[in-house]
Design an enzyme around this catalytic site. Structure first.
Site, PDB file in Angstrom:
ATOM      1  N   LYS A  48       1.136  -1.099  -0.016  1.00 51.43           N
ATOM      2  CA  LYS A  48       0.167   0.049  -0.057  1.00 51.43           C
ATOM      3  C   LYS A  48       0.890   1.309   0.040  1.00 51.43           C
ATOM      4  O   LYS A  48       1.740   1.465   0.798  1.00 51.43           O
ATOM      5  CB  LYS A  48      -0.738   0.096   1.223  1.00 51.43           C
ATOM      6  CG  LYS A  48      -1.588   1.250   1.382  1.00 51.43           C
ATOM      7  CD  LYS A  48      -2.853   1.091   2.278  1.00 51.43           C
ATOM      8  CE  LYS A  48      -3.614   2.364   2.436  1.00 51.43           C
ATOM      9  NZ  LYS A  48      -4.836   2.193   3.480  1.00 51.43           N
ATOM     10  N   GLU A  66       7.361  -6.762   1.126  1.00 47.72           N
ATOM     11  CA  GLU A  66       6.207  -6.849   1.735  1.00 47.72           C
ATOM     12  C   GLU A  66       4.998  -7.910   1.703  1.00 47.72           C
ATOM     13  O   GLU A  66       4.761  -8.646   2.597  1.00 47.72           O
ATOM     14  CB  GLU A  66       5.293  -5.600   1.448  1.00 47.72           C
ATOM     15  CG  GLU A  66       6.129  -4.248   2.072  1.00 47.72           C
ATOM     16  CD  GLU A  66       5.556  -4.157   3.693  1.00 47.72           C
ATOM     17  OE1 GLU A  66       4.662  -5.013   4.012  1.00 47.72           O
ATOM     18  OE2 GLU A  66       5.857  -3.141   4.074  1.00 47.72           O
ATOM     19  N   LYS A 118      -2.240  -1.312  -3.915  1.00 47.55           N
ATOM     20  CA  LYS A 118      -3.051  -0.228  -3.844  1.00 47.55           C
ATOM     21  C   LYS A 118      -2.290   1.005  -3.823  1.00 47.55           C
ATOM     22  O   LYS A 118      -1.203   1.043  -3.014  1.00 47.55           O
ATOM     23  CB  LYS A 118      -3.693  -0.272  -2.226  1.00 47.55           C
ATOM     24  CG  LYS A 118      -4.753   1.029  -2.104  1.00 47.55           C
ATOM     25  CD  LYS A 118      -5.146   0.582  -0.637  1.00 47.55           C
ATOM     26  CE  LYS A 118      -6.161   1.920  -0.125  1.00 47.55           C
ATOM     27  NZ  LYS A 118      -6.593   1.669   1.117  1.00 47.55           N
ATOM     28  N   SER A 157      -9.997   5.699  -4.936  1.00 51.79           N
ATOM     29  CA  SER A 157     -11.120   6.817  -5.049  1.00 51.79           C
ATOM     30  C   SER A 157     -10.682   7.675  -6.104  1.00 51.79           C
ATOM     31  O   SER A 157     -11.366   8.352  -6.819  1.00 51.79           O
ATOM     32  CB  SER A 157     -11.393   7.463  -3.848  1.00 51.79           C
ATOM     33  OG  SER A 157     -10.122   7.721  -3.049  1.00 51.79           O
ATOM     34  N   ARG A 160     -10.723  10.314   1.871  1.00 51.14           N
ATOM     35  CA  ARG A 160     -10.539  10.699   2.740  1.00 51.14           C
ATOM     36  C   ARG A 160     -11.715  11.803   2.874  1.00 51.14           C
ATOM     37  O   ARG A 160     -12.082  12.237   4.089  1.00 51.14           O
ATOM     38  CB  ARG A 160      -9.199  11.611   2.880  1.00 51.14           C
ATOM     39  CG  ARG A 160      -8.060  10.209   3.047  1.00 51.14           C
ATOM     40  CD  ARG A 160      -6.516  10.928   3.004  1.00 51.14           C
ATOM     41  NE  ARG A 160      -5.685   9.943   3.062  1.00 51.14           N
ATOM     42  CZ  ARG A 160      -4.368   9.909   2.901  1.00 51.14           C
ATOM     43  NH1 ARG A 160      -3.776  11.195   2.904  1.00 51.14           N
ATOM     44  NH2 ARG A 160      -3.636   8.878   2.762  1.00 51.14           N
TER      45      ARG A 160
HETATM   46  C1  PBG Z   1      -6.945   3.706   5.284  1.00 51.35           C
HETATM   47  C2  PBG Z   1      -7.616   3.719   3.941  1.00 51.35           C
HETATM   48  C3  PBG Z   1      -7.344   4.603   2.660  1.00 51.35           C
HETATM   49  C4  PBG Z   1      -8.059   4.118   1.684  1.00 51.35           C
HETATM   50  C5  PBG Z   1      -9.092   2.750   2.137  1.00 51.35           C
HETATM   51  N1  PBG Z   1      -8.211   2.487   3.497  1.00 51.35           N
HETATM   52  C6  PBG Z   1      -6.591   5.672   2.630  1.00 51.35           C
HETATM   53  C7  PBG Z   1      -5.734   6.061   3.427  1.00 51.35           C
HETATM   54  O1  PBG Z   1      -4.593   5.348   3.615  1.00 51.35           O
HETATM   55  O2  PBG Z   1      -5.574   7.309   4.056  1.00 51.35           O
HETATM   56  C8  PBG Z   1      -8.263   4.711   0.404  1.00 51.35           C
HETATM   57  C9  PBG Z   1      -9.137   4.047  -0.656  1.00 51.35           C
HETATM   58  C10 PBG Z   1      -9.385   4.892  -1.733  1.00 51.35           C
HETATM   59  O3  PBG Z   1      -8.796   5.858  -1.706  1.00 51.35           O
HETATM   60  O4  PBG Z   1     -10.380   4.445  -2.441  1.00 51.35           O
HETATM   61  N2  PBG Z   1      -7.066   2.906   6.228  1.00 51.35           N
END
Ligand code: PBG
Length: 333
Positions: free
Chosen positions: A203, A242, A257, A283, A213
């Protein structure tokens, strides 16, 4: 000198296999089906609530009753699994994200309600503290540092809480070290031996999470950034380490991700490991495609489908995407 001879090319006219629709179908290397899609749902408090997320055109935050309806639609379309992300009311946020372990929090309510109404669909629950903390970080914050081992303890409790409420898949998205092993042990000890761990293994610290967010309300809250735990965009070898570690600790499925800017990482993982691999089309990727369509630079459906099949080509067995319902509708039409 020999003159260029067209006959020489006759044996390999590559366009022959693109000439008609049927031959393109026949020789297609990768296909997308609704069974490849995981649908993330944003949850909000209340009843009958469908609240648009402004930065994600077409995406709504749903109250639990609405999420149940959405789950039925997803199941009918052949989508195998849903994921949940809560928008926690501000008054329930705290320094250590205690709401994460509340057996009656929004995610647990949705898990119970959907498990009852649509028992055939898979339910995935994220494990991380950021939807519940006042500072927006994924763990326990002390002197501007996110503490690893203290956080893992809470993540373990959060995992058990969600497994108890009906989560079939626990998905740690926090990037703390050692959490997969700790969660596996706790699940096994608690009798949840069949609960799957799908770890966000690679990630990245990414600006593509911006709209998310916004959707979970952590945007203005986040103090600093997440670069002490999420990965550096310049790294690729580190992703392999990882993944290797998460597999060693007991992950059943691994996630990369974001998705589109990291297709090379997906390809490398799929070439180097034998484990189901999922991409999270996040997103910002979703927003980019939708807003590009609104600006007239491409067609929404075409951009959506091209982006999704790219994940299959790179080696994914599944894709977490906000397009899941729309894509499944198109595929089953
Ligand atoms: C955090 C989390 C994030 C997303 C899913 N879980 C964002 C972050 O690390 O701030 C992002 C998913 C998306 O942008 O669609 N636990």
């Amino acid at each position: 000198m020999k003159k260029h001879n067209m006959d020489f090319l006759n044996g390999r006219r590559q366009r022959r296999l693109r000439h008609t629709n049927w031959v393109r179908h026949l020789t297609r290397e990768n296909t997308l089906t609704p069974a490849d899609l995981i649908y993330p749902i944003f949850l909000a408090q209340g009843h009958g609530v469908r609240e648009p997320v402004l930065t994600m055109p077409g995406v709504n935050r749903l109250s639990v009753d609405e999420a149940v309806k959405e789950a039925k639609v997803a199941y009918e379309l052949g989508i195998p699994m849903l994921a949940f992300v809560p928008n926690t009311p501000v008054e329930l946020l705290s320094e250590n994200g205690d709401e994460a372990t509340n057996p009656d929090n929004l995610v647990c309510q949705a898990l119970r309600a959907i498990k009852k109404a649509v028992p055939q669909i898979g339910l995935m629950a994220d494990v991380a503290m950021d939807p519940y903390t006042t500072h927006g970080h994924d763990g326990v914050l002390r002197d501007e540092c996110v503490l690893n081992d203290e956080t893992v303890e809470i993540l373990v409790a959060q995992s058990l809480n969600q497994a108890l409420a009906g989560a079939d898949v626990i998905a740690p998205s926090d990037m703390m070290d050692g959490r997969v092993g700790a969660i596996r042990r706790a699940l096994d000890n608690g009798g949840f031996t069949q609960t799957i761990i799908m770890s966000y293994a690679a990630k990245y610290a990414s600006c593509f999470y911006g709209p998310f967010r916004d959707a979970v309300g952590s945007k203005g809250r986040l103090q600093g950034d997440k670069r002490t735990y999420q990965m550096d965009a310049a790294n690729s070898e580190e992703a392999l380490r990882e993944v290797a570690q998460d597999i060693e600790e007991g992950a059943d499925i691994v996630i990369v991700k974001p998705g589109m800017p990291y297709l090379d990482i997906i390809q490398r993982i799929s070439d180097n490991f034998s484990i189901p691999l999922v991409a999270y089309q996040v997103s910002g990727e979703y927003a980019m495609i939708c807003m590009g369509a609104e600006a007239g630079i491409w067609e929404r459906e075409a951009a959506m489908m091209e982006s999704l099949v790219a994940f299959k080509r790179a080696g994914c067995s599944g894709i977490l995407t906000y397009f899941a319902l729309d894509a499944a509708r198109l595929l089953t039409a």
